[in-house]
Scaffold this motif. Structure first.
Motif, PDB file in Angstrom:
ATOM      1  N   LYS A  99      35.961  42.813  32.679  1.00 58.88           N
ATOM      2  CA  LYS A  99      35.508  41.627  33.417  1.00 58.88           C
ATOM      3  C   LYS A  99      36.522  41.226  34.481  1.00 58.88           C
ATOM      4  O   LYS A  99      36.149  40.890  35.614  1.00 58.88           O
ATOM      5  CB  LYS A  99      35.277  40.466  32.448  1.00 58.88           C
ATOM      6  CG  LYS A  99      34.125  40.666  31.475  1.00 58.88           C
ATOM      7  CD  LYS A  99      32.788  40.724  32.187  1.00 58.88           C
ATOM      8  CE  LYS A  99      31.637  40.807  31.174  1.00 58.88           C
ATOM      9  NZ  LYS A  99      30.321  40.903  31.862  1.00 58.88           N
ATOM     10  N   ALA A 100      37.809  41.244  34.126  1.00 64.07           N
ATOM     11  CA  ALA A 100      38.838  40.746  35.037  1.00 64.07           C
ATOM     12  C   ALA A 100      39.139  41.718  36.169  1.00 64.07           C
ATOM     13  O   ALA A 100      39.313  41.290  37.326  1.00 64.07           O
ATOM     14  CB  ALA A 100      40.112  40.436  34.253  1.00 64.07           C
ATOM     15  N   PHE A 101      39.203  43.022  35.873  1.00 65.00           N
ATOM     16  CA  PHE A 101      39.688  43.971  36.869  1.00 65.00           C
ATOM     17  C   PHE A 101      38.604  44.900  37.423  1.00 65.00           C
ATOM     18  O   PHE A 101      38.718  45.354  38.556  1.00 65.00           O
ATOM     19  CB  PHE A 101      40.824  44.809  36.272  1.00 65.00           C
ATOM     20  CG  PHE A 101      42.019  43.985  35.887  1.00 65.00           C
ATOM     21  CD1 PHE A 101      42.891  43.505  36.842  1.00 65.00           C
ATOM     22  CD2 PHE A 101      42.248  43.656  34.554  1.00 65.00           C
ATOM     23  CE1 PHE A 101      43.982  42.731  36.491  1.00 65.00           C
ATOM     24  CE2 PHE A 101      43.340  42.882  34.187  1.00 65.00           C
ATOM     25  CZ  PHE A 101      44.207  42.418  35.161  1.00 65.00           C
ATOM     26  N   ASN A 102      37.574  45.199  36.646  1.00 63.78           N
ATOM     27  CA  ASN A 102      36.491  46.046  37.170  1.00 63.78           C
ATOM     28  C   ASN A 102      35.451  45.236  37.933  1.00 63.78           C
ATOM     29  O   ASN A 102      34.894  45.715  38.923  1.00 63.78           O
ATOM     30  CB  ASN A 102      35.806  46.811  36.041  1.00 63.78           C
ATOM     31  CG  ASN A 102      36.710  47.873  35.434  1.00 63.78           C
ATOM     32  OD1 ASN A 102      37.817  48.105  35.913  1.00 63.78           O
ATOM     33  ND2 ASN A 102      36.246  48.529  34.374  1.00 63.78           N
ATOM     34  N   PHE A 103      35.169  44.023  37.444  1.00 64.44           N
ATOM     35  CA  PHE A 103      34.140  43.192  38.075  1.00 64.44           C
ATOM     36  C   PHE A 103      34.726  41.986  38.811  1.00 64.44           C
ATOM     37  O   PHE A 103      33.979  41.138  39.303  1.00 64.44           O
ATOM     38  CB  PHE A 103      33.137  42.720  37.017  1.00 64.44           C
ATOM     39  CG  PHE A 103      32.445  43.840  36.302  1.00 64.44           C
ATOM     40  CD1 PHE A 103      31.486  44.609  36.953  1.00 64.44           C
ATOM     41  CD2 PHE A 103      32.757  44.155  34.993  1.00 64.44           C
ATOM     42  CE1 PHE A 103      30.853  45.650  36.295  1.00 64.44           C
ATOM     43  CE2 PHE A 103      32.133  45.205  34.329  1.00 64.44           C
ATOM     44  CZ  PHE A 103      31.177  45.958  34.985  1.00 64.44           C
ATOM     45  N   ASN A 104      36.062  41.912  38.865  1.00 63.65           N
ATOM     46  CA  ASN A 104      36.746  40.823  39.589  1.00 63.65           C
ATOM     47  C   ASN A 104      36.318  39.432  39.120  1.00 63.65           C
ATOM     48  O   ASN A 104      36.216  38.503  39.920  1.00 63.65           O
ATOM     49  CB  ASN A 104      36.517  40.949  41.099  1.00 63.65           C
ATOM     50  CG  ASN A 104      37.186  42.186  41.677  1.00 63.65           C
ATOM     51  OD1 ASN A 104      38.231  42.619  41.200  1.00 63.65           O
ATOM     52  ND2 ASN A 104      36.584  42.764  42.704  1.00 63.65           N
ATOM     53  N   ASP A 142      36.484  29.789  38.861  1.00 60.69           N
ATOM     54  CA  ASP A 142      35.674  30.971  39.162  1.00 60.69           C
ATOM     55  C   ASP A 142      36.477  31.995  39.957  1.00 60.69           C
ATOM     56  O   ASP A 142      35.920  32.808  40.682  1.00 60.69           O
ATOM     57  CB  ASP A 142      34.412  30.570  39.937  1.00 60.69           C
ATOM     58  CG  ASP A 142      34.742  30.015  41.333  1.00 60.69           C
ATOM     59  OD1 ASP A 142      35.944  29.751  41.613  1.00 60.69           O
ATOM     60  OD2 ASP A 142      33.812  29.865  42.137  1.00 60.69           O
ATOM     61  N   TRP A 143      37.791  31.981  39.838  1.00 61.17           N
ATOM     62  CA  TRP A 143      38.665  32.859  40.613  1.00 61.17           C
ATOM     63  C   TRP A 143      38.322  34.326  40.362  1.00 61.17           C
ATOM     64  O   TRP A 143      38.104  34.741  39.223  1.00 61.17           O
ATOM     65  CB  TRP A 143      40.120  32.578  40.238  1.00 61.17           C
ATOM     66  CG  TRP A 143      41.113  33.295  41.113  1.00 61.17           C
ATOM     67  CD1 TRP A 143      41.046  33.452  42.458  1.00 61.17           C
ATOM     68  CD2 TRP A 143      42.329  33.925  40.682  1.00 61.17           C
ATOM     69  NE1 TRP A 143      42.141  34.138  42.906  1.00 61.17           N
ATOM     70  CE2 TRP A 143      42.948  34.444  41.844  1.00 61.17           C
ATOM     71  CE3 TRP A 143      42.936  34.101  39.448  1.00 61.17           C
ATOM     72  CZ2 TRP A 143      44.159  35.126  41.790  1.00 61.17           C
ATOM     73  CZ3 TRP A 143      44.156  34.772  39.399  1.00 61.17           C
ATOM     74  CH2 TRP A 143      44.747  35.276  40.557  1.00 61.17           C
ATOM     75  N   ASN A 144      38.315  35.102  41.446  1.00 58.91           N
ATOM     76  CA  ASN A 144      38.010  36.535  41.320  1.00 58.91           C
ATOM     77  C   ASN A 144      39.264  37.401  41.271  1.00 58.91           C
ATOM     78  O   ASN A 144      39.164  38.632  41.225  1.00 58.91           O
ATOM     79  CB  ASN A 144      37.095  37.000  42.458  1.00 58.91           C
ATOM     80  CG  ASN A 144      37.740  36.836  43.832  1.00 58.91           C
ATOM     81  OD1 ASN A 144      38.935  36.574  43.963  1.00 58.91           O
ATOM     82  ND2 ASN A 144      36.927  36.987  44.865  1.00 58.91           N
ATOM     83  N   GLY A 145      40.440  36.775  41.315  1.00 62.58           N
ATOM     84  CA  GLY A 145      41.682  37.521  41.237  1.00 62.58           C
ATOM     85  C   GLY A 145      42.240  37.923  42.585  1.00 62.58           C
ATOM     86  O   GLY A 145      43.393  38.370  42.669  1.00 62.58           O
ATOM     87  N   LEU A 146      41.446  37.782  43.650  1.00 65.07           N
ATOM     88  CA  LEU A 146      41.887  38.199  44.985  1.00 65.07           C
ATOM     89  C   LEU A 146      41.820  37.070  46.003  1.00 65.07           C
ATOM     90  O   LEU A 146      42.743  36.907  46.815  1.00 65.07           O
ATOM     91  CB  LEU A 146      41.014  39.373  45.476  1.00 65.07           C
ATOM     92  CG  LEU A 146      41.044  40.648  44.613  1.00 65.07           C
ATOM     93  CD1 LEU A 146      39.989  41.639  45.105  1.00 65.07           C
ATOM     94  CD2 LEU A 146      42.419  41.286  44.637  1.00 65.07           C
ATOM     95  N   ASP A 147      40.754  36.308  45.957  1.00 64.71           N
ATOM     96  CA  ASP A 147      40.537  35.235  46.934  1.00 64.71           C
ATOM     97  C   ASP A 147      41.517  34.090  46.695  1.00 64.71           C
ATOM     98  O   ASP A 147      41.635  33.603  45.570  1.00 64.71           O
ATOM     99  CB  ASP A 147      39.097  34.723  46.802  1.00 64.71           C
ATOM    100  CG  ASP A 147      38.673  33.887  48.005  1.00 64.71           C
ATOM    101  OD1 ASP A 147      39.560  33.339  48.674  1.00 64.71           O
ATOM    102  OD2 ASP A 147      37.461  33.793  48.258  1.00 64.71           O
ATOM    103  N   PRO A 148      42.248  33.649  47.718  1.00 61.01           N
ATOM    104  CA  PRO A 148      43.156  32.497  47.536  1.00 61.01           C
ATOM    105  C   PRO A 148      42.413  31.203  47.223  1.00 61.01           C
ATOM    106  O   PRO A 148      43.007  30.256  46.712  1.00 61.01           O
ATOM    107  CB  PRO A 148      43.891  32.412  48.883  1.00 61.01           C
ATOM    108  CG  PRO A 148      43.004  33.109  49.854  1.00 61.01           C
ATOM    109  CD  PRO A 148      42.324  34.193  49.081  1.00 61.01           C
TER     110      PRO A 148
END
Length: 290
Positions: A251-256, A36-42
Motif C-alpha cells: 500500500k505504501a510503496f507500490n500504490f503510493n 492522505d499523503w502519497n509519500g511524494l507530494d509535499p
C-alpha cells in the motif's frame, strides 16, 4: 545536585538516539496515518480517521490479519516445541553437544534474504533438492509445488522461519535448563519419578521464565514478519501468505498510499502491544504459581 546532572549527561545520548529513531518516527506515523499523503507530494491533507474507517472495511486487511495470526500461531508452537526438544537433547557436557549447539545456531546468524533465496531454491518444484530427493527415494507422489500451491505455501514459509530462529530460542531454553540444580533431579530419581514426571514437575516449571521470553519473541517476531515472506512468495500465491507487513509495504510503496500504509502500521503496533501485555501478564502469573 551535581551528581544528578552528571547522571543526566550520561543518559542524554541514549535518550537522544531513542528519541530520534523511535519516538519521532512513531509520532510521525501516527500523524501521517491521519492524512492522505502519497509519500511524494509535499501537499498533505488531514483526513482524520478516514484511513482507519477504510481499513475496517477493507477485505484485504482482514485476509492479511488472518494470515498473520495463522503464521504467528504456527511459528510460536513449532518453534518453541522444536527448540525445547533440541535444548533437552544437547543439554550435556559431552564434547559433541557443544558443536551441535553451534550448528543449530548458525541459521540465526544468516540474513533472512539469504535464507529466503536458499529455501526458495530448495522448494523449487522442477529442480529443487526436496522434490529431487523425494523422487529418488521412491516418494515422488509427495513432491509438491511447495511455494506455488496455496495448500502448502504457508507451511513452507513457516518451516523456513522456524528453521532460522529455533537456534536462538534453544539457547534461551538451555540457559534455563542449566540454572536448575542437579540436586532436584537426584531427589526426583530417589523418589522414583520417571522422566515425564521429572520434566512436568521440575524442568518445565523451573524454565518458565525462559518460556515466557521465547513466547514473547516468537509472537512479536511473527506479527512483524516481512523479509522472509517477501523474498519467498511476495505474499502469494494470491494472498495466501500476505501478512500485514507485506500489505503495508504494498500500500505504501507500490500504490503510493503512504497515509493508509501508516494506518496499517499503527494498527499492527496496537495489536502487538495488546497481545504482548496479555501474554506477559498470563505467563508471569503462571511463573509465580509454578
Amino acid at each position: 545536585m551535581r551528581k544528578l546532572w552528571v547522571q543526566v549527561l550520561f543518559i542524554l545520548p541514549a535518550l537522544g538516539i531513542f528519541g530520534v529513531f523511535i519516538v519521532i518516527p512513531m509520532m510521525s506515523s501516527m500523524y501521517y496515518s491521519l492524512t492522505d499523503w502519497n509519500g511524494l507530494d509535499p501537499k498533505i491533507t488531514f483526513i482524520g480517521m478516514d484511513n482507519y474507517r477504510k481499513l475496517m472495511d477493507d477485505a484485504e486487511v482482514w485476509i492479511a490479519l488472518k494470515n498473520t495470526v495463522v503464521f504467528a500461531v504456527l511459528v510460536t508452537i513449532f518453534q518453541n516445541v522444536l527448540s525445547l526438544l533440541l535444548a533437552l537433547l544437547v543439554d550435556g557436557s559431552r564434547w559433541y553437544y557443544r558443536y551441535l549447539r553451534v550448528v543449530y545456531l548458525i541459521p540465526a546468524l544468516l540474513s533472512a534474504l539469504a535464507i529466503g533465496y536458499i529455501w526458495s531454491y530448495l522448494y523449487n518444484p522442477v529442480f529443487g533438492i526436496i522434490n529431487t530427493v523425494l523422487e529418488n527415494i521412491g516418494l515422488g507422489a509427495l513432491a509438491q509445488d511447495w511455494l506455488g500451491d496455496p495448500k502448502w505455501s504457508m507451511f513452507s514459509v513457516v518451516f523456513t522461519n522456524v528453521w532460522q530462529w529455533a537456534g536462538i530460542t534453544m539457547i534461551i531454553y538451555m540457559a534455563g535448563l542449566q540454572a536448575i540444580s542437579a540436586d532436584l533431579y537426584e531427589a526426583a530419581d530417589i523418589d522414583g519419578a520417571n522422566k515425564w514426571q521429572t520434566f512436568t514437575r521440575i524442568t518445565f516449571p523451573l524454565i518458565a521464565p525462559a518460556f515466557t521470553i521465547n513466547m514473547m519473541i516468537s509472537i512479536i517476531g511473527s506479527f512483524k514478519v516481512f523479509d522472509i515472506i517477501y523474498v519467498m512468495t511476495k505474499g502469494g500465491p494470491g494472498t495466501t501468505t500476505e501478512s500485514l507487513a507485506i500489505l503495508l509495504y504494498k500500500k505504501a510503496f507500490n500504490f503510493n498510499e503512504m497515509g493508509y500504509g501508516t494506518a496499517i502500521a499503527v494498527v499492527m503496533f496496537l495489536i502487538i502491544l495488546v497481545i504482548s501485555i496479555l501474554q506477559l501478564s498470563i505467563l508471569r502469573k503462571r511463573e509465580v504459581e509454578a
